[in-house]
Write an enzyme that holds these catalytic residues in place. Structure first.
Site, PDB file in Angstrom:
ATOM      1  N   GLY A  41      52.036  36.098  45.537  1.00 15.62           N
ATOM      2  CA  GLY A  41      52.166  35.144  44.424  1.00 15.62           C
ATOM      3  C   GLY A  41      50.968  34.231  44.379  1.00 15.62           C
ATOM      4  O   GLY A  41      50.549  33.893  45.294  1.00 15.62           O
ATOM      5  N   SER A  42      51.119  33.397  43.198  1.00 20.78           N
ATOM      6  CA  SER A  42      49.852  32.487  43.082  1.00 20.78           C
ATOM      7  C   SER A  42      50.131  31.163  43.483  1.00 20.78           C
ATOM      8  O   SER A  42      49.417  30.261  43.668  1.00 20.78           O
ATOM      9  CB  SER A  42      49.796  32.169  41.305  1.00 20.78           C
ATOM     10  OG  SER A  42      50.957  31.691  40.902  1.00 20.78           O
ATOM     11  N   SER A  43      51.368  31.075  44.291  1.00 18.94           N
ATOM     12  CA  SER A  43      51.555  29.796  45.137  1.00 18.94           C
ATOM     13  C   SER A  43      50.638  29.759  46.315  1.00 18.94           C
ATOM     14  O   SER A  43      50.432  28.527  46.947  1.00 18.94           O
ATOM     15  CB  SER A  43      53.082  29.813  45.651  1.00 18.94           C
ATOM     16  OG  SER A  43      54.002  29.838  44.361  1.00 18.94           O
ATOM     17  N   CYS A  44      50.133  30.854  46.872  1.00 18.60           N
ATOM     18  CA  CYS A  44      49.131  30.870  47.876  1.00 18.60           C
ATOM     19  C   CYS A  44      49.958  30.153  49.069  1.00 18.60           C
ATOM     20  O   CYS A  44      49.381  29.504  49.818  1.00 18.60           O
ATOM     21  CB  CYS A  44      47.903  30.164  47.703  1.00 18.60           C
ATOM     22  SG  CYS A  44      46.884  31.105  46.440  1.00 18.60           S
ATOM     23  N   THR A  45      51.319  30.746  49.433  1.00 20.87           N
ATOM     24  CA  THR A  45      51.835  30.237  50.550  1.00 20.87           C
ATOM     25  C   THR A  45      52.488  31.401  51.253  1.00 20.87           C
ATOM     26  O   THR A  45      52.691  32.513  50.444  1.00 20.87           O
ATOM     27  CB  THR A  45      52.937  29.106  50.298  1.00 20.87           C
ATOM     28  OG1 THR A  45      53.905  29.795  49.760  1.00 20.87           O
ATOM     29  CG2 THR A  45      52.400  28.059  49.567  1.00 20.87           C
TER      30      THR A  45
END
Length: 387
Positions: A334-338
């Site tokens: 997802g776009s959290s990039c974690t």
């Protein structure tokens, strides 16, 4: 590089034809006297609730907010089963109104909950109760709700103590038991065997009370694939499930009982498909990945919290590829990039993937849009379409 306008908003599309198919399949494998209650916690989309009100026999609800959805979107008289502990927050006026429009059933979770149930009957609210039974299943399965893992519900000993103190009128308003077997039981032999274990615990309850019961709420139980491409729900040995369940009841020597099934996943799980857009990618690294414009904030919050294994959602690109086109197995984030926002995998061809490419993920109709971390990164609930 694509423009910002080429980034399509992520959404989940629900197919009404699939919803109908799922309900009809359940009816085929369950005893004729069964009622199918849709569990709102699986997906509380208002339009979906409105559609299902014409196909299921009722709803499993657990809060004031869910009851409000029923009041707004369900016009037909249906069976409403109130479960969980948050239901005692529902105003008496709302319960009284619901009881005039629907068949109201109250799952009695504990001795304290029994006191609240008795207050409802004293207030003249037309409601029947079910003692939530706590017991030891002899088999283990998907999401396990039996002893010793789950502390909820009441054993026969506790129920007998309540019955010994209850007034005759209070006993008469209790119609049976809520078994709450669990979820994701793929082998239906396990479901019938677990029902048999529950019946053994029921036999330890005061026989005079058991002689008056006419209802067993079995709970959910049925499985649904989560995020697996083009995979339909599979009930092993489901062809004789009805016979097996009827056999268990017949051998128990219980009075005639109707069976309730609170199916959430099995109704909506395979009816929803996510469409999302690639925001970034690196297919040439040692650990190839793509980043999409959805994630734990909108589709996988509950899955993250229940993380018992590595996420295995299967994403795919809708365009057909040539047979000999080389592909790369990559992770999807997802776009959290974690690392916490790792959702699953995709097998993609490098030349077909760029920023703006649309990917899909099947079987995300249950515990997805309404069980995520809405508000994280300021994200609202994901868009939903019903066709």
């Amino acid at each position: 590089m694509p423009s910002v306008n080429s980034i399509t908003e992520a959404y989940i599309e629900y197919k009404t034809e699939k919803l109908n198919d799922n309900v009809n399949h359940l009816r085929k494998v369950l005893p004729d006297s069964s009622q199918i209650l849709y569990s709102l916690k699986a997906n509380n989309n208002p339009e979906l609730i409105k559609f299902l009100s014409h196909t299921v026999d009722g709803f499993d609800i657990a809060s004031q907010e869910e009851l409000a959805l029923i009041s707004s979107y369900v016009g037909k008289k249906r069976t409403l089963c109130l479960t969980g502990n948050d239901k005692i927050s529902i105003p008496l006026s709302a319960l009284r109104d619901a009881a005039t429009k629907h068949n109201l059933i109250y799952s009695i979770e504990s001795p304290n909950d029994f006191l609240f149930f008795c207050q409802l009957t004293e207030q003249g609210i037309d409601v029947e109760g079910l003692f939530r039974l706590s017991y030891f299943p002899s088999v283990r399965y998907g999401i396990f709700n039996g002893l010793p893992d789950s502390p909820f519900g009441m054993t026969a000993e506790t129920i007998n103590t309540l019955l010994s103190r209850a007034q005759p009128g209070e006993k008469q308003r209790v119609a049976g038991f809520h078994l709450y077997i669990g979820s994701q039981i793929s082998d239906m032999n396990q479901l019938s065997e677990t029902l048999r274990c529950a019946v053994e615990e029921i036999k330890r309850v005061d026989p005079d009370f058991v002689a008056q019961i006419h209802m067993l709420n079995v709970g959910g139980g049925f499985p649904a694939p989560y995020g697996q491409k083009m995979k339909t729900q599979t009930f092993t040995s489901a062809h004789n499930l009805s016979e097996e369940l009827e056999k268990v009841i017949a051998e128990s020597h219980l009075p005639p009982v109707s069976l309730l099934f609170e199916s959430g996943r099995a109704v909506t799980g395979s009816a929803g498909r996510l469409s999302c857009t690639v925001l970034d990618h690196n297919l040439n690294s040692a650990n190839p990945y793509v980043v999409i414009n959805s994630g734990i904030a909108q589709i996988a919050g509950l899955y993250l919290l229940r993380r018992l294994k590595e996420p295995d959602l299967e994403f795919y690109h809708g365009a057909s590829e040539a047979i000999h086109t080389p592909t790369i197995r990559c992770r999807v984030y997802g776009s959290s990039c974690t690392a916490l926002d790792m959702l699953g995998y995709a097998t993609l061809s490098a030349h077909a993937i760029s920023v703006g490419t649309v990917l899909h993920c099947d079987n995300l109709g249950a515990y997805c849009s309404n069980a995520s971390l809405n508000g994280f990164h300021g994200k609202a609930k994901i868009s939903e379409i019903i066709n």
